[in-house]
Write a protein that holds these residues in place. Structure first.
Motif, PDB file in Angstrom:
ATOM      1  N   SER A 190       0.831  -1.208   0.000  1.00 14.27           N
ATOM      2  CA  SER A 190       0.000   0.000   0.000  1.00 14.27           C
ATOM      3  C   SER A 190       0.865   1.257   0.000  1.00 14.27           C
ATOM      4  O   SER A 190       0.542   2.247  -0.666  1.00 14.27           O
ATOM      5  N   VAL A 191       1.963   1.208   0.731  1.00 10.74           N
ATOM      6  CA  VAL A 191       2.864   2.361   0.783  1.00 10.74           C
ATOM      7  C   VAL A 191       3.488   2.609  -0.581  1.00 10.74           C
ATOM      8  O   VAL A 191       3.561   3.752  -1.053  1.00 10.74           O
ATOM      9  N   TYR A 192       3.935   1.553  -1.265  1.00 15.35           N
ATOM     10  CA  TYR A 192       4.534   1.719  -2.587  1.00 15.35           C
ATOM     11  C   TYR A 192       3.513   2.268  -3.588  1.00 15.35           C
ATOM     12  O   TYR A 192       3.839   3.124  -4.418  1.00 15.35           O
ATOM     13  N   ARG A 193       2.278   1.777  -3.506  1.00 11.78           N
ATOM     14  CA  ARG A 193       1.232   2.293  -4.412  1.00 11.78           C
ATOM     15  C   ARG A 193       0.959   3.762  -4.111  1.00 11.78           C
ATOM     16  O   ARG A 193       0.787   4.567  -5.037  1.00 11.78           O
ATOM     17  N   ALA A 194       0.893   4.104  -2.811  1.00 15.96           N
ATOM     18  CA  ALA A 194       0.632   5.491  -2.430  1.00 15.96           C
ATOM     19  C   ALA A 194       1.768   6.402  -2.881  1.00 15.96           C
ATOM     20  O   ALA A 194       1.534   7.518  -3.361  1.00 15.96           O
ATOM     21  N   LEU A 195       3.018   5.942  -2.734  1.00 16.09           N
ATOM     22  CA  LEU A 195       4.159   6.737  -3.191  1.00 16.09           C
ATOM     23  C   LEU A 195       4.064   7.001  -4.690  1.00 16.09           C
ATOM     24  O   LEU A 195       4.277   8.129  -5.159  1.00 16.09           O
ATOM     25  N   ALA A 196       3.746   5.953  -5.441  1.00 11.71           N
ATOM     26  CA  ALA A 196       3.648   6.091  -6.893  1.00 11.71           C
ATOM     27  C   ALA A 196       2.544   7.071  -7.285  1.00 11.71           C
ATOM     28  O   ALA A 196       2.727   7.915  -8.181  1.00 11.71           O
ATOM     29  N   GLN A 197       1.400   6.981  -6.610  1.00 12.78           N
ATOM     30  CA  GLN A 197       0.283   7.867  -6.924  1.00 12.78           C
ATOM     31  C   GLN A 197       0.612   9.316  -6.565  1.00 12.78           C
ATOM     32  O   GLN A 197       0.319  10.240  -7.347  1.00 12.78           O
ATOM     33  N   LEU A 198       1.231   9.531  -5.411  1.00 10.97           N
ATOM     34  CA  LEU A 198       1.614  10.886  -5.007  1.00 10.97           C
ATOM     35  C   LEU A 198       2.619  11.476  -5.984  1.00 10.97           C
ATOM     36  O   LEU A 198       2.583  12.676  -6.287  1.00 10.97           O
ATOM     37  N   GLN A 199       3.487  10.635  -6.498  1.00  5.41           N
ATOM     38  CA  GLN A 199       4.469  11.096  -7.475  1.00  5.41           C
ATOM     39  C   GLN A 199       3.794  11.456  -8.794  1.00  5.41           C
ATOM     40  O   GLN A 199       4.104  12.486  -9.405  1.00  5.41           O
ATOM     41  N   ARG A 200       2.862  10.619  -9.236  1.00  3.83           N
ATOM     42  CA  ARG A 200       2.141  10.894 -10.489  1.00  3.83           C
ATOM     43  C   ARG A 200       1.357  12.199 -10.391  1.00  3.83           C
ATOM     44  O   ARG A 200       1.237  12.927 -11.372  1.00  3.83           O
ATOM     45  N   GLU A 201       0.824  12.478  -9.227  1.00  2.00           N
ATOM     46  CA  GLU A 201       0.033  13.699  -9.027  1.00  2.00           C
ATOM     47  C   GLU A 201       0.910  14.925  -8.800  1.00  2.00           C
ATOM     48  O   GLU A 201       0.391  16.038  -8.671  1.00  2.00           O
ATOM     49  N   GLY A 202       2.211  14.725  -8.727  1.00  4.60           N
ATOM     50  CA  GLY A 202       3.113  15.854  -8.533  1.00  4.60           C
ATOM     51  C   GLY A 202       3.149  16.394  -7.114  1.00  4.60           C
ATOM     52  O   GLY A 202       3.635  17.503  -6.881  1.00  4.60           O
ATOM     53  N   ARG A 203       2.658  15.616  -6.160  1.00  2.00           N
ATOM     54  CA  ARG A 203       2.629  16.088  -4.775  1.00  2.00           C
ATOM     55  C   ARG A 203       3.934  15.800  -4.039  1.00  2.00           C
ATOM     56  O   ARG A 203       4.230  16.404  -3.022  1.00  2.00           O
ATOM     57  N   ILE A 204       4.714  14.870  -4.589  1.00  2.21           N
ATOM     58  CA  ILE A 204       6.041  14.591  -4.048  1.00  2.21           C
ATOM     59  C   ILE A 204       7.002  14.288  -5.196  1.00  2.21           C
ATOM     60  O   ILE A 204       6.568  13.987  -6.315  1.00  2.21           O
ATOM     61  N   GLN A 205       8.280  14.378  -4.892  1.00  2.00           N
ATOM     62  CA  GLN A 205       9.321  13.851  -5.760  1.00  2.00           C
ATOM     63  C   GLN A 205      10.108  12.858  -4.912  1.00  2.00           C
ATOM     64  O   GLN A 205      10.307  13.077  -3.720  1.00  2.00           O
ATOM     65  N   ARG A 206      10.558  11.772  -5.525  1.00  2.00           N
ATOM     66  CA  ARG A 206      11.245  10.751  -4.741  1.00  2.00           C
ATOM     67  C   ARG A 206      12.465  10.230  -5.482  1.00  2.00           C
ATOM     68  O   ARG A 206      12.438  10.055  -6.693  1.00  2.00           O
ATOM     69  N   GLU A 207      13.502  10.014  -4.711  1.00  2.00           N
ATOM     70  CA  GLU A 207      14.715   9.400  -5.234  1.00  2.00           C
ATOM     71  C   GLU A 207      15.249   8.444  -4.168  1.00  2.00           C
ATOM     72  O   GLU A 207      15.842   8.860  -3.179  1.00  2.00           O
ATOM     73  N   GLY A 208      14.959   7.162  -4.348  1.00  2.00           N
ATOM     74  CA  GLY A 208      15.381   6.171  -3.353  1.00  2.00           C
ATOM     75  C   GLY A 208      14.688   6.414  -2.019  1.00  2.00           C
ATOM     76  O   GLY A 208      13.465   6.377  -1.926  1.00  2.00           O
ATOM     77  N   ARG A 209      15.459   6.712  -0.992  1.00  2.00           N
ATOM     78  CA  ARG A 209      14.920   6.905   0.352  1.00  2.00           C
ATOM     79  C   ARG A 209      14.691   8.375   0.686  1.00  2.00           C
ATOM     80  O   ARG A 209      14.368   8.722   1.801  1.00  2.00           O
ATOM     81  N   ARG A 210      14.858   9.228  -0.314  1.00  2.00           N
ATOM     82  CA  ARG A 210      14.649  10.675  -0.102  1.00  2.00           C
ATOM     83  C   ARG A 210      13.377  11.129  -0.820  1.00  2.00           C
ATOM     84  O   ARG A 210      13.118  10.749  -1.952  1.00  2.00           O
ATOM     85  N   VAL A 211      12.591  11.939  -0.107  1.00  2.00           N
ATOM     86  CA  VAL A 211      11.336  12.439  -0.648  1.00  2.00           C
ATOM     87  C   VAL A 211      11.286  13.946  -0.445  1.00  2.00           C
ATOM     88  O   VAL A 211      11.648  14.455   0.619  1.00  2.00           O
ATOM     89  N   TRP A 212      10.839  14.661  -1.484  1.00  2.00           N
ATOM     90  CA  TRP A 212      10.641  16.108  -1.393  1.00  2.00           C
ATOM     91  C   TRP A 212       9.159  16.397  -1.600  1.00  2.00           C
ATOM     92  O   TRP A 212       8.559  15.901  -2.560  1.00  2.00           O
ATOM     93  N   LEU A 213       8.579  17.190  -0.720  1.00  2.00           N
ATOM     94  CA  LEU A 213       7.170  17.543  -0.827  1.00  2.00           C
ATOM     95  C   LEU A 213       6.989  18.752  -1.746  1.00  2.00           C
ATOM     96  O   LEU A 213       7.780  19.703  -1.677  1.00  2.00           O
ATOM     97  N   ALA A 214       5.955  18.707  -2.566  1.00  2.00           N
ATOM     98  CA  ALA A 214       5.659  19.837  -3.434  1.00  2.00           C
ATOM     99  C   ALA A 214       5.188  21.013  -2.599  1.00  2.00           C
ATOM    100  O   ALA A 214       4.532  20.828  -1.566  1.00  2.00           O
TER     101      ALA A 214
END
Length: 206
Positions: free
Chosen positions: A181-205
């Motif tokens: 569920s976490v991986y799906r949520a990460l992918a969806q948040l990334q598609r929506e442009g609400r986060i950017q992710r690189e490995g274990r680092r995440v940046w919030l929009a």
């Protein structure tokens, strides 16, 4: 094997050292090694020097639930100071170094030095606030919004950056989700442009 440290540790460890009236003992854990199990008698109080230790329980259906996750300078399983037995398991997520202090000596020191005892209570109050925040996050029904709320609560800096301290699977247990569920949520948040992710680092929009 334990070894006495020669220099005074900072922060909460220094307070515990003064209350106990003796230096802490250094204890090293390998990744995946257990520090204690639920039901064991509480004889020591621990502070994390380096690495990460996760507190967890197993639910009635056999699912692993993360109760807390402690990193450097954190007091581990604070409530154990006032309990006879541990209520959860403690597992090193990564190689860790801890300082241990005898529980009985710390409690006795609190009676002799109320000002330092108050310092411990302030730290406990801070941890209670963090626990309440976690409960609020757990009450969010949407996996995507729950994960986002966690990231928002733990991101820091001008770029609102979050660095995962352990694994995504461990984080999933901490917020009551499966790692899928976490991986799906990460992918969806990334598609929506609400986060950017690189490995274990995440940046919030913004």
């Amino acid at each position: 094997m334990s070894e006495i440290i020669s220099s005074q540790p900072p922060g909460i460890a220094s307070t515990l050292e003064t209350l106990a009236g003796r230096p802490g003992h250094r204890r090293r854990l390998a990744a995946g090694e257990m520090l204690f199990h639920a039901g064991e008698a509480v004889t020591s109080v621990y502070v994390i020097v380096s690495g990460q230790v996760r507190l967890m329980r197993v639910s009635q259906v056999g699912a692993e639930v993360t109760v807390d996750r402690a990193g450097p300078t954190r007091w581990l399983a604070e409530a154990s100071l006032f309990a006879e037995r541990y209520h959860c398991d403690a597992l090193a997520d990564a190689a860790a170094c801890l300082l241990s202090f005898p529980k009985a000596a710390v409690v006795e020191g609190m009676q002799r030095q109320p000002a330092l005892a108050a310092d411990l209570m302030i730290d406990l109050a801070r941890r209670l606030h963090e626990a309440r925040l976690r409960i609020e996050i757990l009450n969010i029904p949407s996996a995507q919004e729950r994960l986002l709320a966690y990231l928002q609560a733990h991101a820091s800096g001008e770029n609102a950056e979050f660095t995962l301290p352990g694994s995504w699977k461990a984080l999933a247990g901490e917020i009551g989700l499966t790692h899928e569920s976490v991986y799906r949520a990460l992918a969806q948040l990334q598609r929506e442009g609400r986060i950017q992710r690189e490995g274990r680092r995440v940046w919030l929009a913004p």
